[in-house]
Design an enzyme around this catalytic site. Structure first.
Site, PDB file in Angstrom:
ATOM      1  N   GLU A 180       0.818  -1.214   0.000  1.00  0.00           N
ATOM      2  CA  GLU A 180       0.000   0.000   0.000  1.00  0.00           C
ATOM      3  C   GLU A 180       0.852   1.264   0.000  1.00  0.00           C
ATOM      4  OE1 GLU A 180      -3.128   0.404  -0.602  1.00  0.00           O
ATOM      5  OE2 GLU A 180      -3.360  -1.745  -0.847  1.00  0.00           O
ATOM      6  N   TYR A 225      -5.915   7.028   4.100  1.00  0.00           N
ATOM      7  CA  TYR A 225      -6.156   6.051   3.043  1.00  0.00           C
ATOM      8  C   TYR A 225      -5.383   4.760   3.304  1.00  0.00           C
ATOM      9  CZ  TYR A 225      -5.303   3.481  -1.171  1.00  0.00           C
ATOM     10  OH  TYR A 225      -5.160   2.450  -2.052  1.00  0.00           O
ATOM     11  N   ASP A 277      -8.821   7.136  -1.647  1.00  0.00           N
ATOM     12  CA  ASP A 277      -7.721   7.942  -2.190  1.00  0.00           C
ATOM     13  C   ASP A 277      -8.262   8.730  -3.382  1.00  0.00           C
ATOM     14  OD1 ASP A 277      -8.001   6.046  -4.157  1.00  0.00           O
ATOM     15  OD2 ASP A 277      -5.869   5.571  -4.299  1.00  0.00           O
ATOM     16  N   CYS A 317     -11.392   3.536 -14.781  1.00  0.00           N
ATOM     17  CA  CYS A 317     -11.958   4.873 -14.605  1.00  0.00           C
ATOM     18  C   CYS A 317     -10.795   5.862 -14.473  1.00  0.00           C
ATOM     19  CB  CYS A 317     -12.866   4.901 -13.371  1.00  0.00           C
ATOM     20  SG  CYS A 317     -13.947   6.340 -13.340  1.00  0.00           S
ATOM     21  N   CYS A 356     -15.014   3.734 -20.378  1.00  0.00           N
ATOM     22  CA  CYS A 356     -16.337   3.290 -19.938  1.00  0.00           C
ATOM     23  C   CYS A 356     -16.786   2.019 -20.648  1.00  0.00           C
ATOM     24  CB  CYS A 356     -17.354   4.402 -20.148  1.00  0.00           C
ATOM     25  SG  CYS A 356     -16.943   5.909 -19.243  1.00  0.00           S
ATOM     26  N   CYS A 415     -15.938  -0.905 -18.548  1.00  0.00           N
ATOM     27  CA  CYS A 415     -16.233  -0.759 -17.112  1.00  0.00           C
ATOM     28  C   CYS A 415     -17.415  -1.634 -16.691  1.00  0.00           C
ATOM     29  CB  CYS A 415     -16.544   0.698 -16.812  1.00  0.00           C
ATOM     30  SG  CYS A 415     -16.917   0.968 -15.062  1.00  0.00           S
ATOM     31  N   CYS A 466     -23.712   3.981 -14.005  1.00  0.00           N
ATOM     32  CA  CYS A 466     -22.895   5.181 -13.773  1.00  0.00           C
ATOM     33  C   CYS A 466     -23.622   6.456 -14.198  1.00  0.00           C
ATOM     34  CB  CYS A 466     -21.581   5.056 -14.534  1.00  0.00           C
ATOM     35  SG  CYS A 466     -20.506   6.476 -14.290  1.00  0.00           S
TER      36      CYS A 466
HETATM   37  S1  SF4 Z   1     -18.729   4.023 -16.502  1.00  0.00           S
HETATM   38 FE1  SF4 Z   1     -18.466   5.535 -14.840  1.00  0.00          FE
HETATM   39  S2  SF4 Z   1     -17.260   4.462 -13.275  1.00  0.00           S
HETATM   40 FE2  SF4 Z   1     -17.048   3.303 -15.220  1.00  0.00          FE
HETATM   41  S3  SF4 Z   1     -15.195   4.115 -16.217  1.00  0.00           S
HETATM   42 FE3  SF4 Z   1     -16.954   5.282 -17.007  1.00  0.00          FE
HETATM   43  S4  SF4 Z   1     -17.060   7.094 -15.668  1.00  0.00           S
HETATM   44 FE4  SF4 Z   1     -15.796   5.585 -14.599  1.00  0.00          FE
END
Ligand code: SF4
Length: 302
Positions: free
Chosen positions: A45, A128, A146, A198, A204, A207, A213
């Site tokens: 960490e 953190y 963080d 992200c 996205c 993701c 989101c």
């Molecule tokens: S969908 Fe939302 S959480 Fe996922 S990478 Fe895009 S902005 Fe970030």
């Protein structure tokens, strides 16, 4: 400041999707094989503060091979620790980790504490890192927030960027979002998402939380408003790294020798030595701090 999201959290499906993504994703990270070892967790960490995971991985493994226990780290000379830190930069973290190891051995019988307050009392351990170690190594249900986690929460929960929400909003949302049955796994999943997907320019399409989101739904994805890190090339950070690298080859040395071997002008080397001296990474004579080429610079003794 952005208003809170009307519905408090991503759905159960979105949470599961994040954990499934992270289990597949984390395989390459060596610290994920040591998550119940508090010493290894503390080392990882601290290394992961401000350094990319891909750069940390090989250095983390070599560091643990060189210092396999907190006692071994505490007993090592400072120069050895700084040498093992090569490639990570921000050497102040190595000094703090070394001091923390010595405090743990001296004051706590060699046991890395599991309580957030006790962790925060250690050198170089902020909120953190304390929350990360407590949750990952000891299963304490506390969210670690963080800048990466704050970025994910700002986008996902509030639909904005991290500089558009307060620290309190980020902490409260992270706490509400935390998986209390698997806090360590959960915290690492959110951190990894913030690091690898992200990003400043979010990916996205890759993701697992895309469907939940608020940021993406607003159409802002791909148009980040946060500031990028300043360039490394030519930076004070680069010169400090060159000074430490020169001392790894020969310590003690002189300001002039360091300037000659690193190729940086003496005034830049002097600035770097002053900063490293202030952070406890090197010891420098008044002459070196004053910019005299014969002034001596060395890793600290002991
Ligand atoms: S969908 Fe939302 S959480 Fe996922 S990478 Fe895009 S902005 Fe970030």
């Amino acid at each position: 400041m952005l208003p809170p999201r009307p519905e408090p959290n991503p759905t159960r499906e979105a949470r599961e999707a994040l954990l499934v993504w992270d289990r597949a994703h984390r395989v390459g990270y060596p610290w994920r094989r040591t998550e119940w070892d508090p010493y290894a967790t503390l080392v990882s960490e601290v290394m992961l503060q401000q350094t990319q995971a891909s750069r940390v991985a090989p250095i983390f493994e070599a560091f643990l091979a060189r210092f396999p226990s907190i006692e071994a780290l505490a007993a090592a000379p400072r120069g050895d620790v700084l040498t093992a830190w090569a490639g990570l930069g921000y050497h102040r973290r190595a000094v703090a980790l070394h001091e923390a190891a010595r405090a743990i051995v001296r004051d706590l019988g060699g046991r890395v504490p599991g309580e957030v307050a006790a962790l925060r009392a250690l050198p170089g351990v902020g909120p953190y890192t304390a929350a990360a170690v407590a949750s990952i190594a000891f299963g304490v249900p506390v969210a670690s927030v963080d800048t990466n986690v704050r970025k994910v929460i700002a986008r996902l929960v509030f639909g904005g960027e991290r500089d558009e929400i307060t620290a309190r909003q980020a902490d409260d949302a992270a706490d509400a979002w935390l998986d209390r049955d698997r806090p360590g796994e959960w915290n690492q999943a959110v951190m990894n998402l913030g690091r690898d997907v992200c990003r400043t320019r979010p990916r996205c399409e890759a993701c697992p939380l895309a469907g939940a989101c608020r940021f993406r739904a607003s159409g802002r994805d791909g148009r980040p408003s946060v500031k990028r890190q300043p360039a490394f090339e030519g930076s004070a950070r680069q010169v400090r790294g060159a000074v430490v690298a020169a001392l790894r080859d020969r310590s003690p040395s002189t300001l002039g020798a360091i300037a000659a071997s690193s190729g940086w002008p003496a005034d830049r080397v002097t600035e770097a030595v002053i900063a490293l001296h202030r952070d406890g990474v090197v010891e420098a004579t008044p002459a070196a701090l004053g910019g005299h080429l014969r002034g001596r610079v060395a890793f600290p003794e002991g």
